[in-house]
Design a protein around this motif. Structure first.
Motif, PDB file in Angstrom:
ATOM      1  N   LEU A  73       3.954 -17.275  12.840  1.00  0.00           N
ATOM      2  CA  LEU A  73       2.700 -17.787  13.414  1.00  0.00           C
ATOM      3  C   LEU A  73       2.109 -18.875  12.530  1.00  0.00           C
ATOM      4  O   LEU A  73       1.655 -19.917  13.023  1.00  0.00           O
ATOM      5  CB  LEU A  73       1.711 -16.636  13.584  1.00  0.00           C
ATOM      6  CG  LEU A  73       0.351 -16.981  14.215  1.00  0.00           C
ATOM      7  CD1 LEU A  73       0.521 -17.569  15.610  1.00  0.00           C
ATOM      8  CD2 LEU A  73      -0.534 -15.739  14.255  1.00  0.00           C
ATOM      9  N   VAL A  74       2.110 -18.649  11.226  1.00  0.00           N
ATOM     10  CA  VAL A  74       1.599 -19.667  10.295  1.00  0.00           C
ATOM     11  C   VAL A  74       2.423 -20.948  10.414  1.00  0.00           C
ATOM     12  O   VAL A  74       1.875 -22.051  10.435  1.00  0.00           O
ATOM     13  CB  VAL A  74       1.618 -19.142   8.848  1.00  0.00           C
ATOM     14  CG1 VAL A  74       1.246 -20.262   7.863  1.00  0.00           C
ATOM     15  CG2 VAL A  74       0.665 -17.960   8.683  1.00  0.00           C
ATOM     16  N   ALA A  75       3.737 -20.819  10.522  1.00  0.00           N
ATOM     17  CA  ALA A  75       4.610 -21.990  10.634  1.00  0.00           C
ATOM     18  C   ALA A  75       4.310 -22.787  11.897  1.00  0.00           C
ATOM     19  O   ALA A  75       4.233 -24.021  11.862  1.00  0.00           O
ATOM     20  CB  ALA A  75       6.075 -21.543  10.618  1.00  0.00           C
ATOM     21  N   PRO A  84       2.515 -29.418   6.015  1.00  0.00           N
ATOM     22  CA  PRO A  84       3.702 -28.715   5.512  1.00  0.00           C
ATOM     23  C   PRO A  84       3.438 -27.216   5.519  1.00  0.00           C
ATOM     24  O   PRO A  84       2.290 -26.764   5.498  1.00  0.00           O
ATOM     25  CB  PRO A  84       3.851 -29.254   4.081  1.00  0.00           C
ATOM     26  CG  PRO A  84       2.508 -29.779   3.714  1.00  0.00           C
ATOM     27  CD  PRO A  84       1.868 -30.251   4.982  1.00  0.00           C
ATOM     28  N   MET A  85       4.489 -26.438   5.577  1.00  0.00           N
ATOM     29  CA  MET A  85       4.367 -24.986   5.624  1.00  0.00           C
ATOM     30  C   MET A  85       3.746 -24.452   4.330  1.00  0.00           C
ATOM     31  O   MET A  85       4.278 -24.653   3.239  1.00  0.00           O
ATOM     32  CB  MET A  85       5.743 -24.349   5.824  1.00  0.00           C
ATOM     33  CG  MET A  85       5.753 -22.833   5.820  1.00  0.00           C
ATOM     34  SD  MET A  85       4.828 -22.127   7.202  1.00  0.00           S
ATOM     35  CE  MET A  85       5.010 -20.373   6.854  1.00  0.00           C
ATOM     36  N   PRO A  86       2.581 -23.781   4.413  1.00  0.00           N
ATOM     37  CA  PRO A  86       2.004 -23.188   3.196  1.00  0.00           C
ATOM     38  C   PRO A  86       2.696 -21.881   2.848  1.00  0.00           C
ATOM     39  O   PRO A  86       3.385 -21.275   3.680  1.00  0.00           O
ATOM     40  CB  PRO A  86       0.546 -22.927   3.606  1.00  0.00           C
ATOM     41  CG  PRO A  86       0.626 -22.669   5.080  1.00  0.00           C
ATOM     42  CD  PRO A  86       1.747 -23.547   5.596  1.00  0.00           C
ATOM     43  N   ARG A  87       2.540 -21.427   1.628  1.00  0.00           N
ATOM     44  CA  ARG A  87       2.976 -20.090   1.272  1.00  0.00           C
ATOM     45  C   ARG A  87       2.053 -19.084   1.968  1.00  0.00           C
ATOM     46  O   ARG A  87       0.873 -19.371   2.203  1.00  0.00           O
ATOM     47  CB  ARG A  87       2.936 -19.890  -0.249  1.00  0.00           C
ATOM     48  CG  ARG A  87       3.797 -20.899  -1.008  1.00  0.00           C
ATOM     49  CD  ARG A  87       3.897 -20.577  -2.492  1.00  0.00           C
ATOM     50  NE  ARG A  87       2.627 -20.356  -3.130  1.00  0.00           N
ATOM     51  CZ  ARG A  87       1.788 -21.316  -3.530  1.00  0.00           C
ATOM     52  NH1 ARG A  87       2.104 -22.596  -3.329  1.00  0.00           N
ATOM     53  NH2 ARG A  87       0.662 -21.026  -4.115  1.00  0.00           N
ATOM     54  N   VAL A  88       2.575 -17.926   2.283  1.00  0.00           N
ATOM     55  CA  VAL A  88       1.807 -16.900   2.994  1.00  0.00           C
ATOM     56  C   VAL A  88       1.728 -15.652   2.115  1.00  0.00           C
ATOM     57  O   VAL A  88       2.745 -15.197   1.576  1.00  0.00           O
ATOM     58  CB  VAL A  88       2.450 -16.549   4.351  1.00  0.00           C
ATOM     59  CG1 VAL A  88       1.612 -15.517   5.105  1.00  0.00           C
ATOM     60  CG2 VAL A  88       2.631 -17.811   5.194  1.00  0.00           C
ATOM     61  N   ILE A 129      -6.072 -18.085  11.146  1.00  0.00           N
ATOM     62  CA  ILE A 129      -5.111 -18.873  10.367  1.00  0.00           C
ATOM     63  C   ILE A 129      -5.362 -20.366  10.576  1.00  0.00           C
ATOM     64  O   ILE A 129      -5.294 -21.156   9.615  1.00  0.00           O
ATOM     65  CB  ILE A 129      -3.673 -18.493  10.766  1.00  0.00           C
ATOM     66  CG1 ILE A 129      -3.382 -17.053  10.323  1.00  0.00           C
ATOM     67  CG2 ILE A 129      -2.664 -19.445  10.139  1.00  0.00           C
ATOM     68  CD1 ILE A 129      -2.088 -16.498  10.859  1.00  0.00           C
ATOM     69  N   ALA A 130      -5.675 -20.768  11.807  1.00  0.00           N
ATOM     70  CA  ALA A 130      -5.970 -22.179  12.071  1.00  0.00           C
ATOM     71  C   ALA A 130      -7.199 -22.632  11.291  1.00  0.00           C
ATOM     72  O   ALA A 130      -7.240 -23.770  10.786  1.00  0.00           O
ATOM     73  CB  ALA A 130      -6.188 -22.390  13.569  1.00  0.00           C
ATOM     74  N   HIS A 131      -8.204 -21.772  11.187  1.00  0.00           N
ATOM     75  CA  HIS A 131      -9.388 -22.077  10.373  1.00  0.00           C
ATOM     76  C   HIS A 131      -8.986 -22.338   8.920  1.00  0.00           C
ATOM     77  O   HIS A 131      -9.446 -23.303   8.297  1.00  0.00           O
ATOM     78  CB  HIS A 131     -10.375 -20.911  10.460  1.00  0.00           C
ATOM     79  CG  HIS A 131     -11.514 -20.974   9.484  1.00  0.00           C
ATOM     80  ND1 HIS A 131     -12.769 -21.429   9.824  1.00  0.00           N
ATOM     81  CD2 HIS A 131     -11.587 -20.639   8.170  1.00  0.00           C
ATOM     82  CE1 HIS A 131     -13.554 -21.372   8.769  1.00  0.00           C
ATOM     83  NE2 HIS A 131     -12.855 -20.893   7.745  1.00  0.00           N
ATOM     84  N   GLU A 132      -8.140 -21.477   8.377  1.00  0.00           N
ATOM     85  CA  GLU A 132      -7.711 -21.654   6.982  1.00  0.00           C
ATOM     86  C   GLU A 132      -6.858 -22.905   6.818  1.00  0.00           C
ATOM     87  O   GLU A 132      -6.955 -23.615   5.805  1.00  0.00           O
ATOM     88  CB  GLU A 132      -6.961 -20.411   6.503  1.00  0.00           C
ATOM     89  CG  GLU A 132      -7.773 -19.129   6.533  1.00  0.00           C
ATOM     90  CD  GLU A 132      -9.092 -19.228   5.792  1.00  0.00           C
ATOM     91  OE1 GLU A 132      -9.207 -20.060   4.862  1.00  0.00           O
ATOM     92  OE2 GLU A 132     -10.024 -18.484   6.139  1.00  0.00           O
TER      93      GLU A 132
END
Length: 289
Positions: A73-75, A84-88, A129-132
């Motif tokens: 979901l984060v990706a 870019p893909m953040p660490r989760v 997650i979109a907010h972050e």
């Protein structure tokens, strides 16, 4: 744009306050040294603050194998945001909450609590997650690191004035009161105002990234109502990290808006509702925030 302009003005005011204290202590040279000292502190914090806060919170990094649907979901949302893909990371606390950290989008992280995963729908989780990710995109993590460091520097200079007396010709009694009491208080208020401004902006940008403003609004209501009933022990031990979370994680009594690191949750929901007015009635009432 209005929020960015307000943040710039507030940070300029904090810089002026810092240099003014330096001037009271040591004239023109003191003002320059104060600015250089704050710059050195910001450089250290810029490089190390993300590691420190994740360690304080007991964060556990997730991989595509261990994180499953959450990492996917984060990706997907990071791709929507052009990031870019953040660490989760997963935070081992039952309080529902989340934050983002990192010195830039290429070195960023999104952290959610175990409690958050237990109370939100997938759409609501996507909104959070979109907010972050919006914080990362807007480089708010850097902004808040800078303001926190400058607030600390102003408080330190106030303490120096208390013990050294500063320069009486430049400041006198009024200057002493300003340096020791009013300047650190003003710096804290400016820091809180910047934090509130960035939260509103991240809500708006996050709604655009996820495409579901009312899912984010529903998540904010659920988190605010549940956070007050669950103690976030790492946050209570490190209250300076409170401004990073999507909802204030601390169990302090309700405070005046001037002294809050977050806007009232209902105000945030109302602004999101303006983006999707037909769905406003679906959001539960907020009992906290």
């Amino acid at each position: 744009m209005a929020g960015n302009a307000r943040t710039f003005i507030l940070m300029a005011a904090m810089t002026a306050l810092l240099m003014g204290l330096g001037w009271l202590l040591g004239g023109q040279g003191g003002a320059i040294l104060a600015l250089l000292f704050a710059g050195a502190g910001n450089l250290w914090a810029w490089w190390n603050s993300d590691k420190a806060v994740l360690r304080q919170q007991g964060a556990v990094e997730l991989t595509p194998q261990s994180g499953g649907d959450l990492v996917a979901l984060v990706a997907a949302l990071a791709q929507n945001a052009g990031l870019p893909m953040p660490r989760v990371y997963l935070l081992p606390t039952d309080q529902p909450n989340a934050f983002a950290t990192g010195r830039n989008p290429q070195n960023s992280a999104v952290a959610v609590t175990q409690g958050l995963l237990g109370i939100l729908t997938r759409d609501e989780l996507a909104g959070v997650i979109a907010h972050e990710l919006a914080h990362i995109k807007n480089r708010d993590t850097l902004t808040m690191t800078v303001t926190a460091t400058m607030t600390g520097a102003i408080a330190m200079l106030g303490n120096m004035f208390l013990f050294t007396g500063g320069n009486r010709d430049r400041g006198g009694m009024l200057g002493g009161i300003l340096a020791m009491i009013l300047a650190p208080l003003a710096a804290s208020l400016v820091q809180m105002a910047i934090s509130r401004t960035r939260e509103f902006e991240a809500d708006r940008e996050g709604a655009a990234i996820s495409g579901q403003p009312m899912a984010l609004a529903g998540a904010l209501a659920k988190i605010a109502n549940a956070a007050g009933r669950t103690v976030n022990v790492p946050a209570e031990r490190n209250p300076a990290s409170a401004a990073m979370f999507i909802i204030n994680p601390l169990h302090a009594l309700r405070m005046d808006r001037m002294f809050s690191t977050h806007p009232p949750t209902q105000d945030r929901i109302d602004r999101l509702a303006a983006l999707a007015p037909a769905a406003h009635s679906s959001v539960p009432p907020v009992r906290r925030g």
